[in-house]
Write a protein that holds these residues in place. Structure first.
Motif, PDB file in Angstrom:
ATOM      1  N   ALA A 126       0.861  -1.191   0.000  1.00  0.00           N
ATOM      2  CA  ALA A 126       0.000   0.000   0.000  1.00  0.00           C
ATOM      3  C   ALA A 126       0.891   1.233   0.000  1.00  0.00           C
ATOM      4  O   ALA A 126       1.825   1.319   0.795  1.00  0.00           O
ATOM      5  N   HIS A 127       0.632   2.150  -0.909  1.00  0.00           N
ATOM      6  CA  HIS A 127       1.496   3.331  -1.006  1.00  0.00           C
ATOM      7  C   HIS A 127       0.725   4.509  -1.592  1.00  0.00           C
ATOM      8  O   HIS A 127      -0.439   4.388  -1.972  1.00  0.00           O
ATOM      9  N   ILE A 128       1.439   5.628  -1.668  1.00  0.00           N
ATOM     10  CA  ILE A 128       0.885   6.844  -2.248  1.00  0.00           C
ATOM     11  C   ILE A 128       1.816   7.260  -3.364  1.00  0.00           C
ATOM     12  O   ILE A 128       3.038   7.158  -3.224  1.00  0.00           O
ATOM     13  N   ASP A 129       1.281   7.709  -4.497  1.00  0.00           N
ATOM     14  CA  ASP A 129       2.126   8.281  -5.547  1.00  0.00           C
ATOM     15  C   ASP A 129       1.908   9.788  -5.596  1.00  0.00           C
ATOM     16  O   ASP A 129       0.835  10.279  -5.259  1.00  0.00           O
ATOM     17  N   GLU A 130       2.944  10.477  -6.046  1.00  0.00           N
ATOM     18  CA  GLU A 130       2.887  11.949  -6.082  1.00  0.00           C
ATOM     19  C   GLU A 130       2.266  12.460  -7.370  1.00  0.00           C
ATOM     20  O   GLU A 130       2.216  13.658  -7.607  1.00  0.00           O
ATOM     21  N   PRO A 140      -3.963   6.856  -1.178  1.00  0.00           N
ATOM     22  CA  PRO A 140      -3.390   5.556  -0.817  1.00  0.00           C
ATOM     23  C   PRO A 140      -4.052   4.438  -1.628  1.00  0.00           C
ATOM     24  O   PRO A 140      -5.277   4.416  -1.774  1.00  0.00           O
ATOM     25  N   HIS A 141      -3.213   3.539  -2.166  1.00  0.00           N
ATOM     26  CA  HIS A 141      -3.765   2.435  -2.964  1.00  0.00           C
ATOM     27  C   HIS A 141      -2.907   1.195  -2.823  1.00  0.00           C
ATOM     28  O   HIS A 141      -1.725   1.269  -2.502  1.00  0.00           O
ATOM     29  N   HIS A 142      -3.537   0.081  -3.110  1.00  0.00           N
ATOM     30  CA  HIS A 142      -2.866  -1.215  -2.957  1.00  0.00           C
ATOM     31  C   HIS A 142      -3.500  -2.168  -3.964  1.00  0.00           C
ATOM     32  O   HIS A 142      -4.699  -2.412  -3.923  1.00  0.00           O
TER      33      HIS A 142
HETATM   34 CO    CO Z   1       1.048   3.472  -7.178  1.00  0.00          CO
END
Ligand code: CO
Ligand code: SIN
Length: 394
Positions: free
Chosen positions: A129-133, A191-193
């Motif tokens: 799970a992470h966030i992209d800019e 946030p997405h996974h």
């Molecule tokens: Co991403």
């Protein structure tokens, strides 16, 4: 340019979703078939100078291990059965045909488009799970993947001291299973996974937005090189002062004014410097440009006139930006510089920026005047254009 937004019009998408909120588009590209197989992606990841990464979730004492390519066949055979992802960025620059897919996203201007990343994961694989800019379209290309998002975003802290950007906490609010052709749009910061359900390939069309400090630095650097390098501060009006260590009030005013004069450029100049800055070629993109022969304009036109030879396309890495605005003179920016356009070269510049894959007959018709033919040859020699087989349909 084919549609990619399902039932959404480009206007609706931009107005309601772009940079605002996530959107799931079922069958964004109906019956989409991946133009690349997992084996071909792995082959690409074994090549020199290809930006490939492996994220391995359970690598013993180092969970979430990140490895950079190029990889070898043994790297792949020694991978765990599950729990890893292979990611290759800049795929459209490595396989120029993929520009026909990226073209579908040109309802967003070219200068905002960054790259096409392709990932492969076996069942259970993910990058956490992470966030992209940046804005991203996640197009399911093969197999199925479960996507979970947290929207509105709540958790933004990353796990410290590990190889990848992994959110410490992720509380999904929505989830979908994406089939080939389905696509999820995410604005920056959500946030997405995504977890592969079976063997799975995902195409990420990612966007770029200049950092304001980089834009300012590019523009001011250019302003400085245009300045009179002999101009210097003068003070024939110098007055005595009680403290020679002080910057006197009238001196400060004068220095401020001098500096403001440097920065105070008219719109035409600023637009040009901005376009030049945005067209810069990143150092690590050097390998994405063709090494074209120094052909003359006539030689290039002769080759284009031969139907049995290839035609030209825009080099996918090239950042070509047209300023064609009303009363100000038209300018074409490429590789951090710009060229003025006249009435003969402007129509060519319009074709070159509007399209990605060109038609030889159209290029020949637009380069009958020497100014236009010279512009085409210059861009060719600079590697902004490259050969490509004729498209069957335009
Ligand atoms: Co991403
Ligand atoms: C992936 O393709 O596995 C990750 C893409 C993303 O989350 O940005």
């Amino acid at each position: 340019m084919e549609q990619v937004l399902g039932k959404f019009s480009q206007e609706d998408f931009l107005r309601h979703y772009w940079q605002k909120k996530p959107l799931l588009i079922r069958q964004a590209i109906p019956d989409f078939v991946s133009p690349l197989s997992p084996e071909e992606l792995a082959g690409l990841a074994c090549e020199e100078d290809v930006p490939a990464r492996l994220v391995i979730e359970s690598a013993g004492e180092r969970p979430w291990m990140l490895r950079h390519g190029p990889f070898s066949e043994e790297d792949f055979t020694s991978l765990p059965e599950a729990g890893y992802s292979l990611l290759v960025t800049d795929c459209e620059k490595l396989i120029p045909d993929l520009m026909s897919l990226v073209e579908r996203f040109r309802f967003v201007p070219d200068w905002r488009i960054d790259d096409l990343m392709i990932s492969y994961a076996p069942a259970g694989g993910s990058v956490g799970a992470h966030i992209d800019e940046y804005d991203v379209f996640l197009l399911q290309a093969q197999g199925t993947r479960r996507w979970m998002i947290e929207y509105p975003p709540k958790n933004t802290a990353f796990v410290p001291d590990i190889d990848i950007r992994l959110l410490e906490q992720f509380d999904p609010t929505e989830e979908w299973v994406l089939e080939p052709g389905d696509m999820l749009y995410l604005p920056p910061g959500v946030p997405h996974h995504g977890v592969a359900i079976g063997d799975c390939m995902t195409f990420s069309i990612g966007f770029r937005a200049p950092m304001l400090n980089e834009l300012a630095s590019g523009v001011t650097d250019r302003l400085i090189t245009r300045m009179d390098a002999t101009a210097r501060y003068t003070d024939p009006d110098l007055k005595t002062s009680t403290n020679p260590g002080m910057l006197a009030t009238q001196t400060r005013t004068k220095l401020r004014e001098l500096l403001r004069d440097v920065l105070n450029q008219d719109d035409v100049v600023l637009d040009q410097l901005i376009a030049e800055t945005l067209s810069e070629r990143p150092i690590d993109h050097a390998g994405y440009y063709p090494d074209n022969d120094p052909l003359t304009a006539t030689e290039l036109r002769d080759l284009l006139g031969n139907d049995s030879l290839d035609t030209l396309m825009r080099t996918p890495a090239a950042r070509l930006i047209l300023l064609d605005g009303g009363s100000s003179p038209a300018v074409l920016a490429y590789d951090g510089q710009s060229l003025p356009l006249d009435e003969h070269s402007l129509p060519l510049a319009q074709i070159l920026t509007r399209k990605v894959f060109y038609d030889s007959a159209e290029l020949l018709a637009a380069t009958e005047q020497p100014a236009a033919a010279d512009l085409l040859a210059l861009l060719y020699v600079e590697g902004i254009l490259q050969w490509h087989p004729h498209l069957l349909e335009q």
